[in-house]
Design an enzyme around this catalytic site. Structure first.
Site, PDB file in Angstrom:
ATOM      1  N   HIS A   1      33.404 -54.007  45.445  1.00 46.66           N
ATOM      2  CA  HIS A   1      34.018 -55.285  45.797  1.00 46.66           C
ATOM      3  C   HIS A   1      34.690 -55.879  44.557  1.00 46.66           C
ATOM      4  O   HIS A   1      34.140 -55.859  43.453  1.00 46.66           O
ATOM      5  CB  HIS A   1      32.955 -56.250  46.328  1.00 46.66           C
ATOM      6  CG  HIS A   1      33.503 -57.573  46.762  1.00 46.66           C
ATOM      7  ND1 HIS A   1      34.450 -57.702  47.757  1.00 46.66           N
ATOM      8  CD2 HIS A   1      33.245 -58.838  46.320  1.00 46.66           C
ATOM      9  CE1 HIS A   1      34.740 -58.976  47.919  1.00 46.66           C
ATOM     10  NE2 HIS A   1      34.023 -59.686  47.063  1.00 46.66           N
TER      11      HIS A   1
ATOM     12  N   CYS B   1      39.944 -57.069  49.271  1.00 47.59           N
ATOM     13  CA  CYS B   1      39.502 -57.837  48.101  1.00 47.59           C
ATOM     14  C   CYS B   1      40.286 -57.435  46.850  1.00 47.59           C
ATOM     15  O   CYS B   1      40.544 -58.275  45.977  1.00 47.59           O
ATOM     16  CB  CYS B   1      38.005 -57.647  47.878  1.00 47.59           C
ATOM     17  SG  CYS B   1      37.474 -55.926  47.718  1.00 47.59           S
TER      18      CYS B   1
END
Length: 489
Positions: A437, A164
């Site tokens: 994330h 990510c």
């Protein structure tokens, strides 16, 4: 396989029943495969006392996704391999590949797994099984619809395993219009190919897919492979720092462009042309599109507290790493900028050597922006140490769409066009230091709208939702971006 799974779940106190309306045979592997799939309604979770007839289709979506892979994909791939097909099928494309192979037999039905990220998973109406031909037709309509909804430069990126941070960086570069225009320029592409510039070339191919491709998302597998081969510190599936990757990536691009310029000079010497002579001086320098867009310059004035001697120095930067005020739960980006540029006094072991006194003296340091870059990248220093422990600062840093740099500019550039910048991309980090994330929120120069990129998932957001407490990097442009001049767009 069903028996093993039933035993496993029974040990956990869960009754797992596999429903099939066709008796399986074992005449050969192909007939076994067809019989196994025929009439399959999917694994169902319910008490045995609730079984009524053969039309039970109740299941939990999360468990259905897991058992779909374990029970069906493993069985069928193993069967196909045993029959000597030798074909490799990615699990993400399994249903489509299987439907294609079995389309000749219209009596066979296959389970279709709904895309859990799709809005269709929120519908309450049940979906009945159809023949393979109808399954493929539905998928074709779905794919063509996704292609029509896709917009140039608004393309999700598949997560290839804790990637990510990489996807967020790629999205920011994809939204940096001057860089995209330069990389996708046909002349630039020829120069990069001639010089075998691996990083620049793979980024060109990725940007071409994101801007000119027909899919709503793509997989940056090649880009990741090339980057990790050159930057081994990122060659793992651990969480990495997006800001650190961006610095390494821009430096690698800068070196590739320098390599291409040197190659252009050698060709110009061998085969001089009028246009090459005009560009000879530019190509001979160390400046590239990367340094032109992203490099700025800080100036430092040091003042000896003993003799008042002043000294001046400069430093080139690509990213400004801003400290976050401690002890508060909310501040502004201007507060972080003020903290970075505040006057500091160096004492004790940090004293500087005064060229006039010949001794280390207490020194006052004044910092200002002497040359603001075209693209200003601000990094919020959220990760630090508290005692022996590494922690993440969760201070909510507010920021606006426009940034006024006048308070931090040197006198030579104050009240110029360099003073006002416009936000065009944000990298967000949610979660903890070692388990988080990354997402990106970027402004589209074509549609003049903001989009949130969460790996392959993309959604449009309003201006008021760009501000989040998870901001980690902010990218500002001195000039507003216009529609990119890209061949084929």
């Amino acid at each position: 396989m069903e028996c093993k799974l039933t035993d496993i779940f029974s040990g956990l106190g869960v009754d797992l029943t596999f429903v099939s309306s066709v008796q399986q045979t074992s005449e050969d592997s192909l007939s076994h495969l067809l019989t196994h799939l025929q009439g399959w309604t999917g694994p169902a979770l319910f008490p045995l006392s609730d079984l009524k007839g053969s039309a039970v289709d109740v299941f939990l979506p999360g468990l259905w996704a897991t058992l779909h892979i374990i029970c069906i994909n493993t069985f069928v791939l193993h069967t196909l391999q045993s029959s000597g097909s030798g074909r490799q099928v990615h699990l993400t494309e399994f249903t489509r590949s299987l439907a294609s192979q079995l389309s000749a037999d219209s009596c066979v039905t296959v389970p279709v797994l709904q895309q859990l990220n799709s809005t269709s998973c929120h519908e309450t109406s049940s979906t009945k099984h159809s023949s393979c031909g109808r399954v493929m037709e539905r998928e074709k309509r779905s794919c063509s619809s996704a292609g029509r909804l896709n917009r140039p430069g608004v393309c999700g990126l598949d997560n290839s395993g804790n990637s990510c941070y990489l996807n967020a960086v790629f999205q920011c570069l994809c939204s940096t219009v001057p860089l995209v225009e330069h990389l996708l320029n046909p002349d630039t592409r020829k120069e990069l190919a001639r010089s075998k510039c691996r990083v620049a070339e793979v980024l060109v191919r990725l940007l071409q897919e994101m801007w000119l491709g027909r899919s709503s998302s793509c997989a940056p597998v090649e880009a990741r492979s090339v980057l990790t081969s050159i930057l081994p510190q990122f060659n793992n599936y651990s969480q990495q720092d997006a800001q650190e990757l961006l610095l390494f990536l821009l430096n690698a691009l800068h070196e590739d462009f320098k390599k291409a310029s040197k190659q252009q000079i050698r060709l110009a010497i061998r085969q001089p042309r009028p246009e090459q002579k005009r560009n000879h001086a530019t190509a001979a320098g160390e400046s590239t599109i990367v340094s032109h867009l992203f490099e700025g310059q800080l100036s430092y004035m040091t003042l000896c507290m003993h003799c008042d001697h002043q000294a001046y120095s400069t430093q080139t930067f690509t990213v400004l790493s801003l400290p976050i005020p401690t002890g508060i739960i909310k501040c502004s980006i201007q507060d972080c900028m003020s903290l970075f540029f505040e006057q500091t006094v160096l004492t004790g072991g940090e004293q500087m050597l005064c060229s006039v006194c010949g001794l280390r003296r207490e020194t006052t340091v004044l910092t200002c922006l002497d040359k603001p870059p075209e693209i200003l990248m601000l990094h919020l220093k959220r990760f630090g140490c508290k005692g022996k422990n590494q922690v993440k600062l969760r201070t909510n840093v507010s920021f606006s769409m426009k940034l006024d740099l006048n308070p931090f500019l040197s006198s030579s550039v104050q009240n110029t066009s360099f003073s006002s910048y416009r936000l065009y991309a944000v990298v967000n980090h949610s979660g903890h230091l070692h388990m988080g994330h990354y997402t990106a929120v970027c402004h589209s120069s074509l549609t003049q709208t903001w989009h949130c990129f969460d790996d392959s998932a993309v959604r449009e957001v309003q201006d008021g939702h760009v501000q989040t407490p998870n901001a980690y990097m902010l990218l500002y442009s001195r000039k507003p971006f216009q529609k990119p001049k890209i061949s084929g767009l």
